[in-house]
Motif scaffolding. Structure first.
Motif, PDB file in Angstrom:
ATOM      1  N   TRP A 155       0.853  -1.181   0.000  1.00 22.28           N
ATOM      2  CA  TRP A 155       0.000   0.000   0.000  1.00 22.28           C
ATOM      3  C   TRP A 155       0.891   1.233   0.000  1.00 22.28           C
ATOM      4  N   ARG A 156       0.278   2.365  -0.295  1.00 23.53           N
ATOM      5  CA  ARG A 156       1.034   3.614  -0.427  1.00 23.53           C
ATOM      6  C   ARG A 156       1.841   3.913   0.839  1.00 23.53           C
ATOM      7  N   LEU A 157       1.317   3.579   2.024  1.00 26.13           N
ATOM      8  CA  LEU A 157       2.003   3.887   3.273  1.00 26.13           C
ATOM      9  C   LEU A 157       2.848   2.721   3.782  1.00 26.13           C
ATOM     10  N   GLY A 158       3.011   1.685   2.970  1.00 25.48           N
ATOM     11  CA  GLY A 158       3.809   0.533   3.379  1.00 25.48           C
ATOM     12  C   GLY A 158       5.303   0.846   3.383  1.00 25.48           C
ATOM     13  N   THR A 159       6.062  -0.043   4.022  1.00 25.46           N
ATOM     14  CA  THR A 159       7.516   0.110   4.100  1.00 25.46           C
ATOM     15  C   THR A 159       8.179  -0.977   3.271  1.00 25.46           C
ATOM     16  N   ALA A 160       8.937  -0.560   2.270  1.00 23.91           N
ATOM     17  CA  ALA A 160       9.667  -1.523   1.445  1.00 23.91           C
ATOM     18  C   ALA A 160      10.986  -1.895   2.117  1.00 23.91           C
ATOM     19  N   VAL A 161      11.773  -0.897   2.465  1.00 26.08           N
ATOM     20  CA  VAL A 161      13.055  -1.127   3.138  1.00 26.08           C
ATOM     21  C   VAL A 161      13.273  -0.019   4.159  1.00 26.08           C
ATOM     22  N   GLU A 162      14.240  -0.267   5.038  1.00 25.59           N
ATOM     23  CA  GLU A 162      14.720   0.765   5.934  1.00 25.59           C
ATOM     24  C   GLU A 162      16.211   0.957   5.689  1.00 25.59           C
ATOM     25  N   VAL A 163      16.656   2.183   5.822  1.00 25.52           N
ATOM     26  CA  VAL A 163      18.078   2.485   5.737  1.00 25.52           C
ATOM     27  C   VAL A 163      18.507   2.882   7.144  1.00 25.52           C
ATOM     28  N   ALA A 164      19.362   2.065   7.741  1.00 22.09           N
ATOM     29  CA  ALA A 164      19.639   2.217   9.167  1.00 22.09           C
ATOM     30  C   ALA A 164      21.130   2.249   9.460  1.00 22.09           C
ATOM     31  N   THR A 165      21.464   2.931  10.552  1.00 25.93           N
ATOM     32  CA  THR A 165      22.797   2.800  11.138  1.00 25.93           C
ATOM     33  C   THR A 165      22.672   1.803  12.280  1.00 25.93           C
ATOM     34  N   LEU A 166      23.699   0.979  12.470  1.00 21.76           N
ATOM     35  CA  LEU A 166      23.605  -0.148  13.398  1.00 21.76           C
ATOM     36  C   LEU A 166      24.281   0.129  14.741  1.00 21.76           C
ATOM     37  N   ASP A 167      24.568   1.395  15.030  1.00 16.11           N
ATOM     38  CA  ASP A 167      25.269   1.717  16.269  1.00 16.11           C
ATOM     39  C   ASP A 167      24.395   1.494  17.502  1.00 16.11           C
ATOM     40  N   SER A 168      23.090   1.722  17.375  1.00 14.00           N
ATOM     41  CA  SER A 168      22.193   1.621  18.531  1.00 14.00           C
ATOM     42  C   SER A 168      20.910   0.940  18.103  1.00 14.00           C
ATOM     43  N   MET A 169      20.429   0.008  18.945  1.00 12.98           N
ATOM     44  CA  MET A 169      19.244  -0.767  18.604  1.00 12.98           C
ATOM     45  C   MET A 169      18.149  -0.598  19.655  1.00 12.98           C
ATOM     46  N   MET A 170      16.919  -0.845  19.239  1.00 12.39           N
ATOM     47  CA  MET A 170      15.762  -0.890  20.126  1.00 12.39           C
ATOM     48  C   MET A 170      14.925  -2.101  19.722  1.00 12.39           C
ATOM     49  N   ALA A 171      13.814  -2.298  20.413  1.00  8.25           N
ATOM     50  CA  ALA A 171      12.949  -3.434  20.082  1.00  8.25           C
ATOM     51  C   ALA A 171      11.509  -2.959  19.988  1.00  8.25           C
ATOM     52  N   GLU A 172      10.787  -3.534  19.042  1.00 10.74           N
ATOM     53  CA  GLU A 172       9.353  -3.292  18.916  1.00 10.74           C
ATOM     54  C   GLU A 172       8.649  -4.638  18.989  1.00 10.74           C
ATOM     55  N   GLY A 173       7.616  -4.721  19.811  1.00  7.17           N
ATOM     56  CA  GLY A 173       6.934  -6.002  19.976  1.00  7.17           C
ATOM     57  C   GLY A 173       5.460  -5.838  20.233  1.00  7.17           C
ATOM     58  N   VAL A 174       4.808  -6.966  20.518  1.00  3.58           N
ATOM     59  CA  VAL A 174       3.376  -6.960  20.823  1.00  3.58           C
ATOM     60  C   VAL A 174       3.118  -7.824  22.044  1.00  3.58           C
ATOM     61  N   VAL A 175       2.078  -7.444  22.792  1.00  3.20           N
ATOM     62  CA  VAL A 175       1.626  -8.175  23.974  1.00  3.20           C
ATOM     63  C   VAL A 175       0.142  -8.455  23.787  1.00  3.20           C
ATOM     64  N   ASP A 176      -0.312  -9.654  24.162  1.00  6.16           N
ATOM     65  CA  ASP A 176      -1.727  -9.977  24.036  1.00  6.16           C
ATOM     66  C   ASP A 176      -2.591  -8.981  24.802  1.00  6.16           C
ATOM     67  N   GLU A 177      -3.754  -8.696  24.225  1.00  6.62           N
ATOM     68  CA  GLU A 177      -4.667  -7.734  24.843  1.00  6.62           C
ATOM     69  C   GLU A 177      -4.987  -8.110  26.291  1.00  6.62           C
ATOM     70  N   ALA A 178      -5.122  -9.420  26.570  1.00  3.23           N
ATOM     71  CA  ALA A 178      -5.489  -9.867  27.913  1.00  3.23           C
ATOM     72  C   ALA A 178      -4.440  -9.501  28.950  1.00  3.23           C
ATOM     73  N   ASP A 179      -3.195  -9.357  28.540  1.00  6.19           N
ATOM     74  CA  ASP A 179      -2.113  -9.040  29.476  1.00  6.19           C
ATOM     75  C   ASP A 179      -1.751  -7.563  29.501  1.00  6.19           C
ATOM     76  N   SER A 180      -2.358  -6.769  28.619  1.00  7.03           N
ATOM     77  CA  SER A 180      -1.913  -5.383  28.449  1.00  7.03           C
ATOM     78  C   SER A 180      -2.153  -4.532  29.692  1.00  7.03           C
ATOM     79  N   ALA A 181      -3.177  -4.870  30.501  1.00  3.02           N
ATOM     80  CA  ALA A 181      -3.465  -4.074  31.697  1.00  3.02           C
ATOM     81  C   ALA A 181      -2.348  -4.173  32.729  1.00  3.02           C
ATOM     82  N   LYS A 182      -1.498  -5.179  32.628  1.00  2.00           N
ATOM     83  CA  LYS A 182      -0.412  -5.370  33.593  1.00  2.00           C
ATOM     84  C   LYS A 182       0.833  -4.547  33.244  1.00  2.00           C
ATOM     85  N   LEU A 183       0.813  -3.924  32.066  1.00  2.00           N
ATOM     86  CA  LEU A 183       2.000  -3.206  31.607  1.00  2.00           C
ATOM     87  C   LEU A 183       2.093  -1.816  32.238  1.00  2.00           C
ATOM     88  N   ALA A 184       3.327  -1.378  32.430  1.00  2.00           N
ATOM     89  CA  ALA A 184       3.596  -0.026  32.927  1.00  2.00           C
ATOM     90  C   ALA A 184       4.959   0.411  32.416  1.00  2.00           C
TER      91      ALA A 184
END
Length: 374
Positions: free
Chosen positions: A209-238
């Motif tokens: 789609w028009r807003l989709g991501t084909a590739v990323e151009v990144a520097t590898l000096d610093s990393m982070m993480a993106e993830g998902v948690v089930d809706e049933a457990d989300s209330a426990k997050l802080a």
């Protein structure tokens, strides 16, 4: 047999996802008018270090090419019609000018005849000459008015055809720009990482789609993480909770970090898994021992509760009974069945609040049929 330990008991919720570079830009389809789907025709190799101007992704431009041919044909047809109209107008103007010249000559000739003396030509001839002059003058006026009307009409016709040529030319030029934009090049240096979409990592043949991501151009000096948690457990997050991750490619290595962002909206886990999940972002600690790269998949836990100095036994040593959970304890007098009061449950074991003490030996096998005493 297992030993009841005095240990820290960690309770958490599962989080899954992938690593991302903290300094990266997403590259997707170009802004092409009235186009919402883009087919990937070529990709730069993943992991390659792209320099400014290097090709990152090429999208199929077949439809645009067809539109360009159509618009070029329209421009050519309009141009031919314009040139034909100009020739016809030029010939018509020449004919009209000739007739006007002849009519003006007739006026001059009639005027000379009308100015003759009656004594020389007679009154009847003079009267006839004046009538001829009036008719000639009327013809000239008519031809001039007709020429003026035709000139205005011709100007309108030419203006319409010129507008058609100009419009088709602009459309061709716009299509040329859009076709060129279907080849996306790097505007900064960085490592090429394929984007994550509904169908997984981007590959040749995918439709984005028009807003989709084909590739990323990144520097590898610093990393982070993106993830998902089930809706049933989300209330426990802080925010600020500790996370512990293990990479699928390096499961023996643990990565720690902090929960930094929790989405306020739910989303579907994937196009094939309808489970509702909450997306999260995590900061992670860097490690010289691990070669972290964007796109690496992970599975881990967000620590929602932590109990220090708890009596902990494996889940495998707890057995159900009619009166509640029990464990089978090795004592100097033999095997003893004890009723348990349980507390928090973690992945590595469960808290025992009553019934056992650190150091007790408990069975991993249900010994109820071997006569263990209550």
């Amino acid at each position: 047999w297992s030993t009841v330990t005095e240990d820290s008991l960690i309770v958490g919720v599962e989080v899954t996802g992938s690593l991302k570079a903290t300094d990266s830009i997403s590259v997707g389809p170009p802004n092409v008018e009235s186009t919402w789907e883009f087919k990937v025709a070529a990709l730069a190799p993943e992991g390659e270090v792209a320099k400014v101007g290097d090709m990152l992704v090429v999208f199929d431009s077949g439809d645009l090419e067809e539109q360009r041919v159509k618009r070029m044909n329209e421009r050519e047809s309009a141009q031919v019609a314009l040139e034909k109209q100009q020739v016809e107008i030029r010939l018509a103007n020449q004919d009209a000018t000739l007739r006007l010249v002849e009519a003006e000559a007739s006026v001059r000739k009639a005027n000379l005849a009308a100015e003759q003396s009656e004594d020389l030509t007679g009154s009847l001839a003079i009267a006839k000459a004046k009538l001829t002059l009036a008719a000639a003058v009327e013809t000239v006026e008519h031809l001039r008015a007709q020429q003026k009307r035709k000139r205005a009409n011709n100007q309108g016709a030419l203006s319409t055809l010129k507008s058609q040529v100009a419009l088709a030319t602009r459309q061709v030029e716009q299509l040329d720009k859009e076709i060129a934009s279907m080849t996306v090049v790097a505007d900064r240096e960085g490592t090429v990482i394929y984007g994550e979409n509904w169908g997984g990592k981007t590959k040749v043949g995918d439709t984005l789609w028009r807003l989709g991501t084909a590739v990323e151009v990144a520097t590898l000096d610093s990393m982070m993480a993106e993830g998902v948690v089930d809706e049933a457990d989300s209330a426990k997050l802080a925010l600020g909770q500790t996370i512990r991750l293990r990479l699928e490619s390096q499961p023996d290595q643990e990565i720690t970090g902090i929960l930094t962002e929790i989405s306020k909206t739910l989303q579907q886990k994937s196009d094939t898994v309808p489970t509702k999940v909450v997306s999260v972002k995590l900061s992670i600690e860097s490690s010289d021992d691990l070669k972290l790269r964007p796109g690496m998949r992970f599975r881990g836990d967000v620590e929602t509760e932590r109990l220090e100095a708890a009596a902990v036994i494996p889940l495998a040593s707890v057995f159900p009974s009619a009166t509640g959970p029990v464990a089978f304890v090795k004592t100097p007098d033999g095997i003893e069945r004890r009723k348990l009061v349980l507390g928090l449950r973690g992945k590595r074991g469960i808290e025992v609040r009553e019934g056992l003490a650190p150091g007790d030996k408990v069975s991993r096998v249900n010994l109820a049929r071997q006569g263990a005493t209550p």
